[in-house]
Design a protein around this motif. Structure first.
Motif, short mmCIF file in Angstrom:
data_model
loop_
_atom_site.label_atom_id
_atom_site.label_comp_id
_atom_site.label_asym_id
_atom_site.label_seq_id
_atom_site.Cartn_x
_atom_site.Cartn_y
_atom_site.Cartn_z
N VAL A 85 0.85 -1.19 0.00
CA VAL A 85 0.00 0.00 0.00
C VAL A 85 0.88 1.24 0.00
CG1 VAL A 85 -1.72 1.33 1.29
CG2 VAL A 85 -1.89 -1.17 1.19
N ASP A 86 1.79 1.31 0.98
CA ASP A 86 2.74 2.41 1.05
C ASP A 86 3.94 1.96 1.88
OD1 ASP A 86 2.15 2.78 3.85
OD2 ASP A 86 0.48 4.07 3.31
N MET A 87 5.03 2.73 1.75
CA MET A 87 6.25 2.36 2.45
C MET A 87 7.03 3.64 2.78
SD MET A 87 9.19 -0.38 1.26
CE MET A 87 9.41 0.35 -0.36
N ASP A 88 7.47 3.73 4.04
CA ASP A 88 8.29 4.83 4.50
C ASP A 88 9.49 4.22 5.22
OD1 ASP A 88 9.53 6.99 5.70
OD2 ASP A 88 7.77 7.62 6.84
N VAL A 89 10.63 4.14 4.54
CA VAL A 89 11.80 3.47 5.11
C VAL A 89 12.27 4.16 6.40
CG1 VAL A 89 12.57 2.48 2.94
CG2 VAL A 89 13.43 4.71 3.64
N ASN A 90 11.92 5.40 6.60
CA ASN A 90 12.29 6.09 7.84
C ASN A 90 11.46 5.62 9.03
OD1 ASN A 90 14.32 7.72 6.66
ND2 ASN A 90 12.70 9.02 5.80
N ALA A 91 10.39 4.88 8.77
CA ALA A 91 9.51 4.37 9.84
C ALA A 91 9.92 2.97 10.30
CB ALA A 91 8.06 4.38 9.37
N ARG A 92 10.94 2.39 9.68
CA ARG A 92 11.36 1.04 10.07
C ARG A 92 11.74 1.01 11.54
NH1 ARG A 92 15.46 -1.20 5.59
NH2 ARG A 92 16.74 0.48 6.36
N THR A 93 11.33 -0.06 12.23
CA THR A 93 11.55 -0.13 13.67
C THR A 93 12.23 -1.41 14.12
OG1 THR A 93 9.39 -1.14 14.04
CG2 THR A 93 9.50 1.27 14.13
N GLY A 94 12.57 -2.29 13.23
CA GLY A 94 13.15 -3.57 13.61
C GLY A 94 14.44 -3.41 14.41
N THR A 95 14.63 -4.28 15.41
CA THR A 95 15.82 -4.22 16.25
C THR A 95 17.09 -4.50 15.46
OG1 THR A 95 15.55 -6.52 16.89
CG2 THR A 95 14.58 -4.86 18.35
#
Length: 139
Positions: A85-95
């Motif tokens: 749908v959409d993607m914001d790589v700045n929102a990635r939260t993985g450890t």
């Protein structure tokens, strides 16, 4: 009670029917590509896990999620097909992004014709795509 580790991964397609993959570059290894996804947490369905993992790893929201195949390996991997749908790589939260010793996690959009030139892991995922080419136009 089933204590075996299970993962949920997704064949995720963007609006141009390119596969959204993560290119893994780790010290001392050749690069390889993986489907977004990861471990299924207690109390979570596989579909819930794939939504959560897509957001953690890509900053992505996904839709049209449906089962593709289950790989009975260790761990068991439940693979889904979905649309980005959409993607914001700045929102990635993985450890994993806070551990530089684990290497890099680069997002790549891969067209079907380029699959033969990359090392997609696990190999069964690539085999599934080769055996089911219509998946690129189904999403």
């Amino acid at each position: 009670m089933d204590t075996a580790r299970r993962t949920a991964r997704v064949f995720l397609f963007n609006s141009e029917n390119r596969l959204v993959l993560i290119k893994r570059t780790r010290p001392g290894r050749d690069p390889y590509w993986v489907l977004p996804g990861g471990g299924i947490e207690p109390g979570e369905t596989p579909e819930d896990a794939v939504h959560r993992e897509a957001f953690e790893e890509l900053g992505a929201h996904i839709t049209a999620v449906h089962d593709a195949v289950t790989l009975h390996s260790t761990p068991t991997q439940i693979l889904f097909i979905a649309k980005l749908v959409d993607m914001d790589v700045n929102a990635r939260t993985g450890t994993e992004f806070t551990k530089p010793d684990r290497g890099t996690y680069d997002i790549e959009l891969v067209p079907p014709e380029a699959l033969s030139s990359i090392n997609l892991q696990p190999p069964e995922a690539l085999a599934f795509l080769r055996e089911n080419p219509a998946v690129f136009s189904r999403t």
